[in-house]
Design an enzyme around this catalytic site. Sequence first.
Site, PDB file in Angstrom:
ATOM      1  N   ASP A  73      -8.478  75.228  22.044  1.00 40.99           N
ATOM      2  CA  ASP A  73      -9.914  74.954  22.084  1.00 40.99           C
ATOM      3  C   ASP A  73     -10.658  76.230  22.483  1.00 40.99           C
ATOM      4  O   ASP A  73     -10.309  76.875  23.470  1.00 40.99           O
ATOM      5  CB  ASP A  73     -10.182  73.835  23.097  1.00 40.99           C
ATOM      6  CG  ASP A  73     -11.657  73.542  23.291  1.00 40.99           C
ATOM      7  OD1 ASP A  73     -12.453  73.878  22.387  1.00 40.99           O
ATOM      8  OD2 ASP A  73     -12.010  72.970  24.339  1.00 40.99           O
ATOM      9  N   ASP A 103     -14.841  71.847  24.238  1.00 36.13           N
ATOM     10  CA  ASP A 103     -15.177  70.448  24.003  1.00 36.13           C
ATOM     11  C   ASP A 103     -13.927  69.570  24.038  1.00 36.13           C
ATOM     12  O   ASP A 103     -13.988  68.378  23.764  1.00 36.13           O
ATOM     13  CB  ASP A 103     -15.896  70.270  22.663  1.00 36.13           C
ATOM     14  CG  ASP A 103     -15.050  70.670  21.459  1.00 36.13           C
ATOM     15  OD1 ASP A 103     -13.914  71.159  21.660  1.00 36.13           O
ATOM     16  OD2 ASP A 103     -15.527  70.504  20.326  1.00 36.13           O
ATOM     17  N   ASP A 119      -3.208  72.159   3.810  1.00 38.81           N
ATOM     18  CA  ASP A 119      -2.704  70.818   3.555  1.00 38.81           C
ATOM     19  C   ASP A 119      -3.549  70.189   2.455  1.00 38.81           C
ATOM     20  O   ASP A 119      -4.768  70.069   2.594  1.00 38.81           O
ATOM     21  CB  ASP A 119      -2.784  69.976   4.831  1.00 38.81           C
ATOM     22  CG  ASP A 119      -1.617  69.027   4.977  1.00 38.81           C
ATOM     23  OD1 ASP A 119      -1.296  68.354   3.982  1.00 38.81           O
ATOM     24  OD2 ASP A 119      -1.031  68.951   6.066  1.00 38.81           O
ATOM     25  N   ASP A 122       0.537  66.537   0.712  1.00 39.09           N
ATOM     26  CA  ASP A 122       0.800  65.299   1.432  1.00 39.09           C
ATOM     27  C   ASP A 122       1.247  64.190   0.473  1.00 39.09           C
ATOM     28  O   ASP A 122       0.600  63.943  -0.554  1.00 39.09           O
ATOM     29  CB  ASP A 122      -0.476  64.879   2.173  1.00 39.09           C
ATOM     30  CG  ASP A 122      -0.265  63.703   3.079  1.00 39.09           C
ATOM     31  OD1 ASP A 122       0.526  63.827   4.031  1.00 39.09           O
ATOM     32  OD2 ASP A 122      -0.894  62.644   2.840  1.00 39.09           O
ATOM     33  N   GLU A 130       5.476  67.031   0.083  1.00 39.66           N
ATOM     34  CA  GLU A 130       6.046  66.003   0.963  1.00 39.66           C
ATOM     35  C   GLU A 130       6.423  64.810   0.086  1.00 39.66           C
ATOM     36  O   GLU A 130       5.567  64.241  -0.596  1.00 39.66           O
ATOM     37  CB  GLU A 130       5.033  65.587   2.029  1.00 39.66           C
ATOM     38  CG  GLU A 130       5.608  64.563   2.995  1.00 39.66           C
ATOM     39  CD  GLU A 130       4.546  63.891   3.851  1.00 39.66           C
ATOM     40  OE1 GLU A 130       4.881  63.500   4.980  1.00 39.66           O
ATOM     41  OE2 GLU A 130       3.407  63.735   3.387  1.00 39.66           O
ATOM     42  N   HIS A 177       4.005  67.174  12.669  1.00 37.46           N
ATOM     43  CA  HIS A 177       2.980  66.320  13.254  1.00 37.46           C
ATOM     44  C   HIS A 177       3.284  64.833  13.105  1.00 37.46           C
ATOM     45  O   HIS A 177       2.666  64.003  13.772  1.00 37.46           O
ATOM     46  CB  HIS A 177       1.629  66.622  12.608  1.00 37.46           C
ATOM     47  CG  HIS A 177       1.602  66.293  11.155  1.00 37.46           C
ATOM     48  ND1 HIS A 177       2.306  67.024  10.216  1.00 37.46           N
ATOM     49  CD2 HIS A 177       0.982  65.298  10.455  1.00 37.46           C
ATOM     50  CE1 HIS A 177       2.118  66.500   9.014  1.00 37.46           C
ATOM     51  NE2 HIS A 177       1.327  65.458   9.137  1.00 37.46           N
ATOM     52  N   ASP A 178       4.231  64.474  12.221  1.00 36.89           N
ATOM     53  CA  ASP A 178       4.594  63.079  11.986  1.00 36.89           C
ATOM     54  C   ASP A 178       5.924  62.691  12.609  1.00 36.89           C
ATOM     55  O   ASP A 178       6.381  61.562  12.431  1.00 36.89           O
ATOM     56  CB  ASP A 178       4.679  62.805  10.477  1.00 36.89           C
ATOM     57  CG  ASP A 178       3.320  62.601   9.836  1.00 36.89           C
ATOM     58  OD1 ASP A 178       2.368  62.263  10.559  1.00 36.89           O
ATOM     59  OD2 ASP A 178       3.219  62.791   8.608  1.00 36.89           O
TER      60      ASP A 178
END
Length: 557
Positions: A22, A26, A99, A200, A257, A333-334
């Site tokens: 960040d 925020d 992506d 994806d 993917e 991330h999955d």
Amino acid sequence: MAKSDWWKKSVVYQVYPRSYQDSNNDGIGDLPGLTSRLAYIKDLGADVIWLNPIYKSPDKDNGYDISDYRSIQPAYGTMDDFDEMLQRAHVLGLKIMMDLVVNHTSDQNKWFQESKKSKDNPYRDYYVWRDPVDGHEPNNWGSYFNGSVWKFDETTGQYYLHLFADGQPDLNWENPKVRDEVWNIMRFWLDKGVDGFRMDVINLISKPAGLPDGQKAPNEKYADVGKVVADGPRLNEFLQEMNEKVLSKYDVMTVGEMPDSTPEDAIKYTGLDSHELNMVFQFDHVGLAGNPDKRLGKWFDAPIKLVELKKSLSKWEKELDGKGWNSLYWNNHDQPRAVSRFATDDPKYREKVAKMLGTTLHLMQGTPYVYEGEELGMTNVHYSKLSQYEDLESLNAYHEFVEDEKIIDKESMLRYLSCKSRDNARTPMQWDNKDNAGFTSAKPWFELNPNYTEINARGQIEDKDSVFSYYKKLIALRHKYDVIVYGDYEVLDPEDDDVFAYVRRYNEEKILVINNFTDKKLTRDYGQNEGKLLLGNYNDDNKLEIRPYESKVYMFK
């Protein structure tokens, strides 16, 4: 244009931007934050950054529901911030892979907003609409995110298809206008200078003609949609058109993917003589150790058997050798964190395990992917309350299996979430041991893993024995030795459930890789006494003795 195979020699570093760095306090990671950390990624030795979606999105599925493909999500910054990041990355010699999410859009995308207005709207056929059948859904497919793939729309009295969340309507790739829209999106980013796409669930874009019912397993409410939709009848045609119209005009890297794909499928899409993609992400090895109760799918917490893991990875190594190309990954991330999933995150062994898993993967044939924090040995977060979870897939599964169908108790499901939830990978990056791990000075968008005080980048960058330093050595070896990039692969003792050992050969070079997946001291003779130790995760070498979670790499010439 002339093509090179630079992607074969590359190592990819995946950034989940929301959780990386960040810059404006925020609590949400952003593009300027990533820009400030590019030197860190370069220092690691990576060649390519795969950037999870940064497009404008209502964030029902953390950016995989895109409302505007040509705009940056405001929380991540502006297009100027993106251009600055891209330019700075290129100056450092880093490539950027975007992506590409085009199986579906967000329901807030202007195409879908128009599509649902009326049956004769020009955008109606951008999506898959069907009439009810006997007052119910058009077929029995089950969503990847639980429940039906169909949602009824009162305005036109029809259902629309969504393989994932109901806020992610599937595009109709049968419509050539849709394909042209996708090609234009790709050109927009490639002309900006991006270096490739991770695509994806790209093997789900061609649906079977007539959208027939799938076969349901006993006691299942819905059919497994992956078995019906994956690798559909026109997939090759669509990918060839993509290559002809777009990809062939640029020297870029592409990875598709492809859940439920086989090596035979992958060769069709990534074959060395084909004109489609460079490589695929397969799911065989991360799909091991599912629940014996098929209704629960992946939700389980039993350990993976090493014999099965070796069989899975070796199958892809052998069957694609000389025919296609592998992508190598433990987590993303999955997927939950590798050290927690494939071995142990017990602090006594965590560093040895992280190095051992890295060695196992990086010395295979294919392009390795490092997910942010993997190079530090980050672990699962082990949440214990449902309120701590954010991931839509996890929450849907809990509500369906615990509350609606009552097929599992609350405690068991929470244990399974702790083991397998995608949220394990999405906790903020652990930069230092100060407040909020150096990720932000505000309240983070997501709860930090409490172990950031022990596991963080600042504590590892200058430590020559750290996981980070070890990953640097692994990456440097791939850049140095052709045998690691191009060599063939042979697994040793495939039925050994304690040690994963294999050999790579290329021209006059040979390497032997030995990995102990247990906390036991073992003895194995693979001929290592005749080789020269190239790398190991202990500071000495006991030759035939293999210590707990030990990795050893030998060179033979």
